[in-house]
Design a protein around this motif. Structure first.
Motif, short mmCIF file in Angstrom:
data_model
loop_
_atom_site.label_atom_id
_atom_site.label_comp_id
_atom_site.label_asym_id
_atom_site.label_seq_id
_atom_site.Cartn_x
_atom_site.Cartn_y
_atom_site.Cartn_z
N THR A 80 12.12 -31.92 12.66
CA THR A 80 13.04 -32.88 13.26
C THR A 80 13.80 -32.20 14.39
O THR A 80 13.98 -30.99 14.39
CB THR A 80 14.05 -33.44 12.25
N ASP A 81 14.23 -33.00 15.35
CA ASP A 81 15.05 -32.51 16.45
C ASP A 81 16.27 -33.40 16.56
O ASP A 81 16.17 -34.57 16.95
CB ASP A 81 14.24 -32.55 17.76
N GLY A 82 17.43 -32.89 16.16
CA GLY A 82 18.65 -33.67 16.14
C GLY A 82 19.22 -33.77 14.74
O GLY A 82 18.60 -33.34 13.76
N ASP A 83 20.41 -34.35 14.64
CA ASP A 83 21.10 -34.47 13.36
C ASP A 83 20.94 -35.88 12.80
O ASP A 83 20.62 -36.83 13.51
CB ASP A 83 22.60 -34.16 13.53
N GLY A 84 21.19 -36.01 11.50
CA GLY A 84 21.24 -37.32 10.87
C GLY A 84 19.99 -37.72 10.11
O GLY A 84 19.96 -38.78 9.49
N GLU A 86 17.59 -37.81 7.02
CA GLU A 86 17.93 -37.66 5.61
C GLU A 86 16.85 -38.28 4.73
O GLU A 86 16.40 -39.40 4.98
CB GLU A 86 19.28 -38.34 5.34
N THR A 101 15.87 -42.20 9.82
CA THR A 101 15.86 -41.63 11.17
C THR A 101 16.99 -42.24 11.96
O THR A 101 17.05 -43.47 12.09
CB THR A 101 14.51 -41.90 11.87
N GLY A 105 17.33 -38.43 18.53
CA GLY A 105 16.52 -37.36 17.95
C GLY A 105 15.08 -37.76 17.76
O GLY A 105 14.68 -38.91 18.03
#
Length: 965
Positions: A80-84, A86, A101, A105
């Motif tokens: 993954t690229d970015g936060d959030g 889960e 998603t 990101g």
């Protein structure tokens, strides 16, 4: 004798009236119309674009289509690229794991492919609560977007009526049902978001371990799995009918179910709310004077991919027919197309393309191959879901063809423009056929292509119309220009207009509206209901409507019951906006505050005379930027800063939003909308010219040199002076002024500051764009932006909404960013711009100021603005995206993430222009000085200095008039 003549004359008039009504409303009962599916149609797109999906399919045309299905579990991602991101268990009732998603990101999976070939892709997803807009993702295979179209994939949310039944106000009018999201797990194929390709996209996967990535462009979604699969072949009705016999299925008998269109259980967009149609007394339900919600669709149900779903319950297994009471009164010379699925499946091939021809009258149309032979659908006992989806059908290749033509003709127009300029010398032979060798061939080929489109439409519809007239006009011009190339420079303007007409043609034909009153599911032996009203019903309807125009109050919106605390609010925009606002008031404001609101829809110019007569409202909405302070000078507007919680409320807005409403240490309005300029640019044209979007004004000058070398132009905004008494200061001048620490007023706003050195320098630089660089004083920027002759310009950010809707042929070919700035010695860049706003204000003579203040606080609250903005966009589409002044609300409106980030960057630099007594002279005389320099070659310093004297005199005069120190 006179009495006989009089009676005879009356008799003649009565006969004439009856005859006219008879002609206007034919009494004959139309036999049920038949909706047929069309044969497949292949049109030449004429494109050699290596990034197109068509070229991608051609490249892989000999590739196998393996029957193997490959499932990739959402939670089995590799990167993954970015936060959030889960992983969640049992999300929204899912049996198993999924990955959430976020709206920014990217996420990547490894795909184990056993057999090389073309595969379809589908996703099992859940729309996570967000900004109520469609979910957008970009697909990459092994780090690359495979073709244009895969860069923006759209996945629907599910919407429905908030209440099970239609509510009514206290005047017995139906209220438009509020649309709320009804999220559920869905399976969706990866399709063309524009609807130009009917079947889901096919993607080529090599044998081995491949990488699949999804990048978030807008909104969050939970993903259960993604599958590589093959679409099943759909049998024809003839094959299905044979199966009926072999399975022993029989026709149902003596049963009919009528399902009202407004009772749809779900839909793909909040724009598809039920509507009120008063065109005929035959609609169900009906009232001659009251508003009744009695249909669905209309001009809101028009874009490819939009769907509406109904539930039907049949009493027993059997074969049933389906009929629709519909009206397609928008597309003369073309037809609207729908597909039908039952329980998520297309029953047979003919249901993929249902054609609805133009008819201004309501018709009962049975789905069938002929009047004597309706299609029969096998329905088992129980509940079924019928979904109708807008599809372009065989219109799609026509649109691809014309869109390809528009892009190629616009490109040719720009090439010609580079040689002739936009004002060619009529006496000069530019020898275009020699300097652009391919020009004649392009014109001849495109003439043949467009003729084939026009011929097909005429053959398919059996008539000539305005939809083919523009095609024929373009064909005639192209053939003539190919035959006589020396005449092209003289005809460049009409050529541009005709190409622009093709762009409008694409827009109008791509929209496929129909209105639906009800569906009928019945046994084949049942007679279908009559669609049209009788002559007696029509006469009764017209007479009743005439009487109601005198007895009904059409100015008041919604409930009019007055509680103990009651206020009157005036709104000056359209009825749609007023009805949305009244719905919000009745849903949340009145129940929470116990304050009733009498909302009235009034003309914009009525506030002043009403206030002078003591008949004004307590609160006025959507007021122009100049009105609150002008009323405050005359003690007609209430000072909001006297309320104890004002500072808390003021923090909802940028300081620039309140600047125009500050006067004498008071604040006399709250901003509703705030608009400001942004830089728009064509990515494709700038790439051809090897230019980047300018970051500074020096970059602008550099870009102008390149553009003008190619006879293209840079656009700067100029206010239209025609019938514009309240001319605001020019946006470009304000940019140059504010970016250099200039101001409009000095000495505590007692005199103009336009005579300062900063102002003089800004004014000179502004006018030089028109004197030295010959910028146009008037230009249709959106249309010239479409053609590419004005590939870069500064315009209000709401132009984004217009281009998104009106220029489908250049989608993904343009972008917007912050305006050019002034570079400081330390290398930093200032990007200040001035904004324009509209406001909600309280009148000084309001009877209940506390209640009025409660309303203003509620209206400018972030949640209310979000709901209003989403409702308006849901009702009227992306063109109505609301430019709210509330900081929190703008972030939550359905902007793509990247575009919102650009808006936020610019908003941080926005400055407001103060309103002062006599300040209306500032914009007016600034424009006068500008015109004097540009039109009369006056020295900029002298011209502005002369008009500053007039501005100062008017400010002083007004200050004396209002006894200001």
């Amino acid at each position: 004798m006179r009495s006989r003549k009089k009676k005879g004359l009356i008799l003649v008039l009565v006969v004439a009236l009856v005859f006219s009504i008879w002609n206007l409303y034919p009494s004959r009962d139309r036999s049920p119309g038949i909706v047929r599916a069309l044969e497949d149609f292949e049109a030449t797109s004429g494109t050699e674009d290596s990034r197109s999906y068509q070229n991608y399919l051609t490249t892989h045309s000999n590739t196998a289509k393996p029957e193997q299905t490959v499932r990739i579990e959402g939670e089995a991602y590799t990167q993954t690229d970015g936060d959030g991101f889960e992983i969640v268990q049992g999300y929204a009732g899912l049996d198993g794991s999924a990955v959430i998603t976020p709206e920014t990101g990217s996420i990547r999976w490894d795909v184990p492919v056993q057999v090389s070939g073309l595969y379809h892709l589908r996703i099992h997803y859940y729309p996570v609560a967000g900004k109520s807009s469609g979910i957008e993702r970009r697909l990459e295979l092994n780090g690359e977007v495979p073709f244009r179209g895969a860069d923006v994939l759209i996945f629907d949310r599910v919407w429905g009526n908030r209440e099970d039944s239609i509510r009514r106000d206290d005047r017995d009018n139906d209220l438009r049902p509020r649309q709320v999201e009804q999220p559920e797990w869905q399976i969706a194929s990866f399709k063309d978001s524009a609807g130009y390709f009917e079947e889901p996209f096919q993607f080529y996967f090599e044998k081995g371990n491949q990488q699949l990535s999804l990048t978030s462009l807008r909104e969050s979604m939970a993903i259960d799995y993604i599958e590589l699969y093959q679409e099943e072949d759909i049998p024809s009705y003839a094959d299905v009918e044979k199966g009926y016999s072999s399975r022993g299925l029989t026709e149902a008998s003596s049963w009919m179910l009528k399902v009202q269109g407004e009772q749809a259980v779900s839909k793909s967009s909040p724009t598809l709310a039920p509507i009120s149609d008063r065109s005929s007394p035959s609609l169900e339900p009906y009232d001659v004077s009251k508003i009744r919600v009695n249909a669905i669709g209309g001009i809101n149900w028009k874009l490819p991919g939009e769907w509406i779903e109904w539930e039907v319950e049949v009493p027993e297994d059997g074969l049933y027919q389906i009929a629709l009471k519909v009206k397609q009164d928008q597309l003369r010379g073309v037809y609207a197309t729908r597909s039908l699925t039952i329980n998520g499946q297309v029953p047979f091939k003919e249901m993929k393309r249902l054609r609805f021809n133009y008819s201004p009258a309501w018709q009962t149309q049975v789905l069938g191959s002929s009047e004597e032979k309706p299609y029969l659908f096998h329905l088992e006992k129980g509940t079924h879901r019928l979904r109708m989806t807008v599809t372009l059908g065989d219109i799609a290749p026509l649109l691809r063809t014309v869109e390809s033509s528009v892009l190629e003709l616009n490109e040719m127009y720009r090439k010609i423009l580079m040689i002739t300029s936009k004002t060619p010398d009529p006496l000069r032979d530019y020898q275009l056929e020699r300097r652009i060798p391919e020009m004649t061939e392009v014109f001849e080929r495109q003439a043949d292509t467009l003729r084939s489109v026009a011929d097909y439409l005429e053959q398919a519809t059996g008539e000539q119309s305005d939809k083919v007239a523009i095609l024929h006009a373009m064909v005639v011009q192209l053939e003539d220009m190919a035959a006589r190339p020396e005449t092209i420079p003289k005809r460049l303007d009409t050529f541009k207009i005709n190409v622009g007409g093709l762009g409008t043609w694409i827009l109008s034909v791509r929209e496929q509206p129909i209105t639906l009153d009800y569906l009928v599911v019945s046994s084949p032996d049942e007679a279908l209901p009559r669609a049209e009203a009788s002559v007696f019903q029509q006469v009764k309807h017209e007479m009743g409507a005439y009487v109601a125009s005198y007895t009904e109050d059409y100015d008041s919106i919604g409930n009019v019951e007055q509680k103990k605390d009651s206020i009157t609010v005036w709104i000056t925009t359209g009825r749609d906006q007023a009805q949305v606002l009244k719905g919000l008031i009745d849903d949340s404001f009145t129940p929470d505050t116990d304050v009733s609101v009498q909302l009235r829809l009034v003309p914009p110019n009525i506030l002043l005379p009403a206030t002078l007569a003591g008949e004004g409202p307590d609160v006025a909405m959507q007021m122009g930027e100049d009105i609150p302070v002008n009323y405050a000078m005359r003690n007609a507007a209430a000072d909001l800063s006297t309320f104890s919680d004002f500072e808390e409320i003021a923090n909802r807005f940028r300081a620039s939003g309140l600047t125009p409403y500050r006067y004498n240490d008071g604040v006399y309005a709250l901003p509703e909308q705030q608009q400001f300029p942004m830089l728009f640019y064509r990515k494709d044209v700038l790439s051809e010219l090897e230019l980047e979007p300018p970051k500074t004004w020096q970059d602008v000058y550099n870009a102008i040199a390149v553009l003008q070398k190619h006879n293209m132009e840079f656009y700067l905004p100029i206010e239209d002076t025609l019938n514009n008494a309240n001319l605001v200061p020019n946006a470009t001048f304000a940019m140059l002024l504010y970016q250099n620490d200039g101001t409009f007023y000095a000495d505590d706003q007692k005199k103009s500051a336009l005579d300062s050195e900063i102002s003089m320098d800004a004014f000179k630089r502004w006018t030089q764009f028109y004197t030295n660089y010959k910028f146009p004083l008037k230009a249709d920027f959106p249309n010239r932006f479409r053609t590419g002759e004005m590939p870069i310009g500064i315009a209000d950010y709401t132009t984004y909404n217009m281009l998104t809707v009106m220029a489908p042929e250049i989608r993904n070919l343009w972008d917007f960013t912050i305006v050019p700035g002034t570079e400081l010695p330390d290398g930093s860049i200032r990007h200040e711009v001035a904004s324009s706003t509209s406001a909600v204000m309280m009148l000084e003579n309001a009877n209940n100021k506390e209640a009025a203040w409660k309303f203003m606080k509620w209206w400018t609250d972030g949640q209310t603005q979000i709901e209003y903005g989403r409702e308006m966009e849901g009702l009227m589409g992306a063109a109505a995206r609301y430019p709210t002044a509330n900081i929190e609300a703008l972030e939550q409106l359905p902007w793509p993430v990247k575009d919102y980030q650009n808006l936020e960057k610019q908003w941080e630099w926005v400055q407001g222009i103060p309103q002062v007594p006599g300040g209306y002279f500032t914009g007016r005389h600034l424009d006068n000085a500008f015109r004097k320099v540009v039109n009369a070659n006056e020295n900029p310093r002298e011209a502005l200095s002369d008009y500053v004297l007039y501005i100062d005199d008017e400010i002083e005069l007004k200050r004396r008039e209002f006894n200001l120190k």
